[in-house]
Every structure is written in structure tokens, then in C-alpha cells.
Design an enzyme around this catalytic site. Structure first.
Site, PDB file in Angstrom:
ATOM      1  N   LYS A 190     -76.308  12.172  36.437  1.00 61.52           N
ATOM      2  CA  LYS A 190     -76.420  11.380  36.949  1.00 61.52           C
ATOM      3  C   LYS A 190     -77.311  10.760  36.229  1.00 61.52           C
ATOM      4  CE  LYS A 190     -80.481   9.121  40.662  1.00 61.52           C
ATOM      5  NZ  LYS A 190     -80.893   9.463  41.534  1.00 61.52           N
ATOM      6  N   LYS A 245     -72.562  11.472  38.897  1.00 65.40           N
ATOM      7  CA  LYS A 245     -73.380   9.936  39.519  1.00 65.40           C
ATOM      8  C   LYS A 245     -73.639   8.746  38.796  1.00 65.40           C
ATOM      9  CE  LYS A 245     -76.748   8.507  42.717  1.00 65.40           C
ATOM     10  NZ  LYS A 245     -78.360   8.579  43.292  1.00 65.40           N
TER      11      LYS A 245
HETATM   12  C1  PBG Z   1     -82.487   8.895  44.690  1.00 63.26           C
HETATM   13  C2  PBG Z   1     -81.761   8.169  44.369  1.00 63.26           C
HETATM   14  C3  PBG Z   1     -80.822   7.709  44.043  1.00 63.26           C
HETATM   15  C4  PBG Z   1     -79.717   7.324  44.726  1.00 63.26           C
HETATM   16  C5  PBG Z   1     -78.747   8.661  45.050  1.00 63.26           C
HETATM   17  N1  PBG Z   1     -80.439   9.121  45.407  1.00 63.26           N
HETATM   18  C6  PBG Z   1     -81.499   6.274  43.471  1.00 63.26           C
HETATM   19  C7  PBG Z   1     -82.000   6.241  42.209  1.00 63.26           C
HETATM   20  O1  PBG Z   1     -81.947   7.717  41.549  1.00 63.26           O
HETATM   21  O2  PBG Z   1     -82.378   5.964  41.924  1.00 63.26           O
HETATM   22  C8  PBG Z   1     -78.533   6.003  44.876  1.00 63.26           C
HETATM   23  C9  PBG Z   1     -77.529   6.248  45.204  1.00 63.26           C
HETATM   24  C10 PBG Z   1     -76.723   5.082  45.960  1.00 63.26           C
HETATM   25  O3  PBG Z   1     -76.960   4.028  44.232  1.00 63.26           O
HETATM   26  O4  PBG Z   1     -76.119   4.876  46.630  1.00 63.26           O
HETATM   27  N2  PBG Z   1     -83.221   9.480  43.598  1.00 63.26           N
END
Ligand code: PBG
Length: 321
Positions: A190, A245
Site C-alpha cells: 500500500k 493499492k
Molecule cells: C484506510 C484506507 C484508505 C483507503 C482504504 N483504506 C485511506 C488511507 O490510507 O489514507 C483508500 C481507499 C480509496 O482511496 O479508495 N487506511
């Protein structure tokens, strides 16, 4: 080369990859209140649902054949604090939504994010102290969060926090509590991405991050080898499935992870990707149906086994046509 492309039947015959409704995971936003759906301004077509409305949405997904729904809460600001304690309360918004979905659509899998950002008053995914996100203190809370979600009926635990060691700790906590069958989908690679902007608006965690940066736990967008190390660790710690992601800007990572490990690999087509496409579609610059399906097929071609996508409902309708 053009002989095989001449007719529709021939193109279908030689097609190398396919996209089906079985490849889709639908992320949905839930909020407090009664009888409401509310549009997310930065994500045209995406709604937040109150718990009494989420069952109907889940039923639609199940009827379309979508395998899994993913839950994201917009927590009442009054319930937020520095450690995100609301995340571990058994009656919280996520737990109530899980129960409503299980009642309405028992054949739909439920995936829950494990991270503290919707629950902390500063918007970070973990415990904040002196502008630092504490790793092990956060992991303890994440284990408790995963447990309340599983006890409410969650099927797949998806840690998105990027703390070190959390997959192993959560696996041990679940097993010790008798939940050996609950799957873990690790947000393994991520990245610290600007493409999450609209999501933070949707769950109301925007603009509060302060001096500490998510780059101290999420990955540097410049890195590839590091993603392989992240995925290897999460698999060793017990992940059943892994995720990359964001999605479309990171297809090289999806491809490399799938090739290297052969584990069920998912990609998250995140809020910013959705907003980009919908924005252009709304301006008449892109064709909605074609671009939705092409963007999803790209994940399959790169090697993904499935995609978390805000387009899930409309893509399922197009694919079932
Ligand atoms: C939380 C999380 C996030 C997303 C999914 N889970 C945001 C972040 O890490 O700041 C983003 C999903 C999206 O942008 O569609 N940890």
C-alpha cells in the site's frame, strides 16, 4: 495479425483474458442516521448509506453475483479520539452494518478494513504520539478491532494500516479466539498516495493529519523491490490473499507480485482513480461503459485475481447484460 481481429467471434475466440462479476469487490460507505443515503461530492455516483439502508444495497450486490462487499465507515466526529477507541467497541457503526448485511444478504462475503484512520481525531491509521505513529501499540488495538469485526460476522479481515507485524499478530489473535476460518487479505503493498484524496473526504478523515506523515508507514511510490519484501512478509505471517493499492498507476506491482508469489492477488482501484474517470466521463470526454470495463480488464491482464472497485455495481450490470 489483422486476420484474427476481423470478426467479433474471432476476437472472442482468441481473447487472452476475461472479466466477470466474480472478479469484483464493492467498497461501500456507511454512516450514522436513519433512512438516508448521501452522495460523496468528490466521487460522483457514490453514496454513503445508513445502517438501515445498507441491507438493500447488499441485496442488490448479491443479486448481481458480486462475491464480496467491503465496508468503510464515516464515524461521528464526537466518537473519535487519539487512539481510535471506537474501533474496538462491539456496537460500533461497522459492527452494526455487518449484522445488517448478513441479515439481508447471507451469501455475500463481507470484508472489513482494519486501520484506525476513520476512528482517530487526527486521521492517522495508528496511535499518534509526539508526531510519530507508534507501531506495536497500534498493532494491539488492530487485533482488538479485527476481533470485534469478526465477532459481528465479518468474513475477511483486511488490514490497511501498514504497521509492521500486524498480519501475524492478527492471525494469532483470531486463532486464539477460535476464528481459524476467517480469511486475511493484507493490504500488502500500500503506497503513500495522493489518489486516496476523495476517500478521505468520504469517510471524513481529511485535513486533520497534522505534522506526522502517512509516508512514515505507507510505501514510497518510487519503490518496487520493497513491495516484494512487504508481500513476502505478509505471506509468511499468514495472509491468505494480498492486495496492491492504488491500482491502475501500480499495475507493474500487481504483475510482479502475482508472478513472484502466485497467491490470490487483488488490486484496489481507489477513490482518486474513480474520481478521475467519472470526472472525464461527466464532461463527455470518455465513454462510460467502455472505459469502466477497459479499466477493470487492465487489472486482469496485469495478473490480478480481482479488483476492489467503486464501479462494481455498474460493471456487474454491464457484464450480466
Ligand atoms: C484506510 C484506507 C484508505 C483507503 C482504504 N483504506 C485511506 C488511507 O490510507 O489514507 C483508500 C481507499 C480509496 O482511496 O479508495 N487506511
Amino acid at each position: 495479425m489483422r486476420r484474427n481481429r476481423r470478426t467479433d467471434w474471432s476476437r472472442r475466440l482468441v481473447r487472452e483474458n476475461s472479466l466477470s462479476v466474480n472478479d469484483l469487490i464493492w467498497p461501500v460507505f456507511v454512516m450514522e442516521g436513519k433512512g438516508l443515503t448521501q452522495p460523496v461530492a468528490s466521487m460522483p455516483g457514490v453514496l454513503r448509506h445508513t445502517v438501515d439502508r445498507i441491507g438493500a444495497a447488499a441485496k442488490e450486490a448479491q443479486a448481481l453475483g458480486i462475491p464480496v462487499i467491503a465496508l468503510f465507515p464515516q464515524i461521528d466526529p464526537a466518537a473519535k479520539d487519539v487512539t481510535g477507541s471506537e474501533a474496538t467497541r462491539p456496537g460500533n457503526l461497522v459492527c452494526r452494518a455487518i449484522k445488517a448485511i448478513k441479515d439481508a444478504a447471507p451469501d455475500l462475503g463481507i470484508l472489513c478494513d482494519v486501520a484506525l484512520d476513520p476512528f482517530t481525531d487526527h486521521g492517522h491509521d495508528g496511535v499518534l504520539q509526539d508526531d510519530c505513529i507508534l507501531n506495536d501499540e497500534t498493532v494491539d488495538i488492530l487485533c482488538a478491532q479485527a476481533l470485534v469485526q469478526v465477532e459481528a460476522g465479518c468474513d475477511i479481515i483486511a488490514p490497511s494500516d501498514m504497521m509492521d507485524g500486524r498480519i501475524g499478530a492478527i492471525r494469532r489473535a483470531l486463532d486464539a479466539a477460535g476464528h481459524q476460518d476467517v480469511q486475511i487479505m493484507a493490504y500488502a503493498a500500500k503506497y503513500s498516495s495522493a489518489f486516496y484524496g476523495p476517500f478521505r473526504d468520504a469517510v471524513g478523515s481529511a485535513k486533520t493529519l497534522g505534522k506526522a506523515s502517512k509516508s512514515t508507514y505507507q510505501m514510497d511510490p518510487a519503490n518496487t523491490d520493497e513491495a516484494i519484501r512487504e508481500v513476502a512478509l505478509d505471506i509468511a505471517e499468514g495472509a491468505d490473499m494480498v492486495m496492491v493499492k492504488p491500482g491502475m498507476p501500480y499495475l507493474d506491482i500487481v504483475h510482479r507480485v502475482k508472478k513472484e508469489f502466485g497467491i490470490p492477488t487483488f488490486a484496489y482501484q481507489v477513490s482518486g482513480e474513480y474520481a478521475m474517470l467519472k470526472g472525464a466521463i461527466q464532461n463527455g470526454w470518455l465513454d462510460n461503459d467502455r472505459v469502466v470495463l477497459e479499466s477493470l480488464m487492465a487489472f486482469k491482464r496485469a495478473g490480478a485475481d480481482g479488483v476492489l472497485t467503486y464501479f462494481a455495481i455498474e460493471a456487474a450490470k454491464l457484464l450480466n447484460r
